[in-house]
Every structure is written in C-alpha cells, then in structure tokens.
Design a protein around this motif. Sequence first.
Motif, PDB file in Angstrom:
ATOM      1  N   UNK A 146       0.792  -1.232   0.000  1.00 26.80           N
ATOM      2  CA  UNK A 146       0.000   0.000   0.000  1.00 26.80           C
ATOM      3  C   UNK A 146       0.825   1.284   0.000  1.00 26.80           C
ATOM      4  N   UNK A 147       1.725   1.490   0.945  1.00 24.27           N
ATOM      5  CA  UNK A 147       2.285   2.833   1.107  1.00 24.27           C
ATOM      6  C   UNK A 147       3.145   3.315  -0.049  1.00 24.27           C
ATOM      7  N   UNK A 148       3.006   4.598  -0.309  1.00 33.27           N
ATOM      8  CA  UNK A 148       3.974   5.302  -1.146  1.00 33.27           C
ATOM      9  C   UNK A 148       4.716   6.230  -0.190  1.00 33.27           C
ATOM     10  N   UNK A 149       4.147   7.381   0.115  1.00 32.13           N
ATOM     11  CA  UNK A 149       4.823   8.235   1.097  1.00 32.13           C
ATOM     12  C   UNK A 149       4.601   7.693   2.503  1.00 32.13           C
ATOM     13  N   UNK A 150       3.446   7.041   2.740  1.00 35.69           N
ATOM     14  CA  UNK A 150       3.160   6.397   4.012  1.00 35.69           C
ATOM     15  C   UNK A 150       2.589   7.284   5.102  1.00 35.69           C
ATOM     16  N   UNK A 151       2.511   8.590   4.878  1.00 36.80           N
ATOM     17  CA  UNK A 151       2.107   9.494   5.954  1.00 36.80           C
ATOM     18  C   UNK A 151       0.710   9.208   6.483  1.00 36.80           C
ATOM     19  N   UNK A 152      -0.228   8.921   5.610  1.00 38.83           N
ATOM     20  CA  UNK A 152      -1.609   8.699   6.034  1.00 38.83           C
ATOM     21  C   UNK A 152      -1.856   7.280   6.534  1.00 38.83           C
TER      22      UNK A 152
END
Length: 154
Positions: free
Chosen positions: A95-101
């Motif tokens: 799932x994560x790209x930047x992961x912030x959310x």
Amino acid sequence: MPSFNLNVNNKQYTVEAESDMPLLWVLRDMLDLTGTKYGCGVASCGACTVIIDGNAVYACQRTVGTCVNKKITTIEGLSEDGSHPVQKGWQKAGVPQCGYCQPGQIMTAVALLGKNKNPSADTIKSEMSNNLCRCGTYHRIEKAIQYAIEEINK
C-alpha cells in the motif's frame, strides 16, 4: 495543571495537561507515540485516527479530558512486529507510497473489521472515505483490507 490517567495500548499513563488539549498532542508530545500523525488539525484527513473503545476517532478533535476511563489504541498498539492482520494486508498489497496517512488508514480499517468481520466492498469504501491519501493508493488500501478479511476469517 490537572492530571489524567489514560489507558493507551493497554498501558497506564498519567499526564499533566489542560483538559482541552487534543489527544493527538498528548500522544505525540507527552507519550512519544509518534505513529499517530498530524495532518490537518480539523478532522478533514484522518491521519490522526486512533481507536477509542472500538471506534475510529480523530485524535486532533478528541480532548484528553474526554479520554479518561477509555481504551485508546494507537498504531503502536496493534503489534510489535507488524503481525496484525491489517498490517499484514498492507504489506501484502504494497500500500504505502509516502506512508504518511497509513497509520490513520490502518486504524480506521482495524476499527471497521473489529465491528464487521466481512464488510462489503461498498461498506469498506464508505468507512474509509474520510481518510485521505494524497498518493491515491485507495485501490491498494481496499485490496489490503480484503487480504486482512481473508486472514481474519481463516
């Protein structure tokens, strides 16, 4: 300054804070639980989502004074090794790209699956719709939740 006894991730904490201090800042600044993210501060993005008594809530809008005698779970409280079914689903789906959310997304999914072990695709979309992902990984998030459902219902 008043003190508050909090149950966070099944551990007891006593914090001194003003009763109207947002839970988000207590978690991040006082308890050093920085997995819960600050996104907007106005309940518009879901980055700060935690689970309180089984419900996904925005920590930026919940005051510490309202959290006494509640069971609070943050992303750090799911598992120490990423073995929670939702975390495993996130890993499997990449799932994560930047992961912030992602902590807020994961906590919302955990709360959903805590109440409904087999939600429909429409229910998943509806429940997750208040969490924003600037990278647009919504399809992977939905796939990750499907993987978690499979794991939970084995």
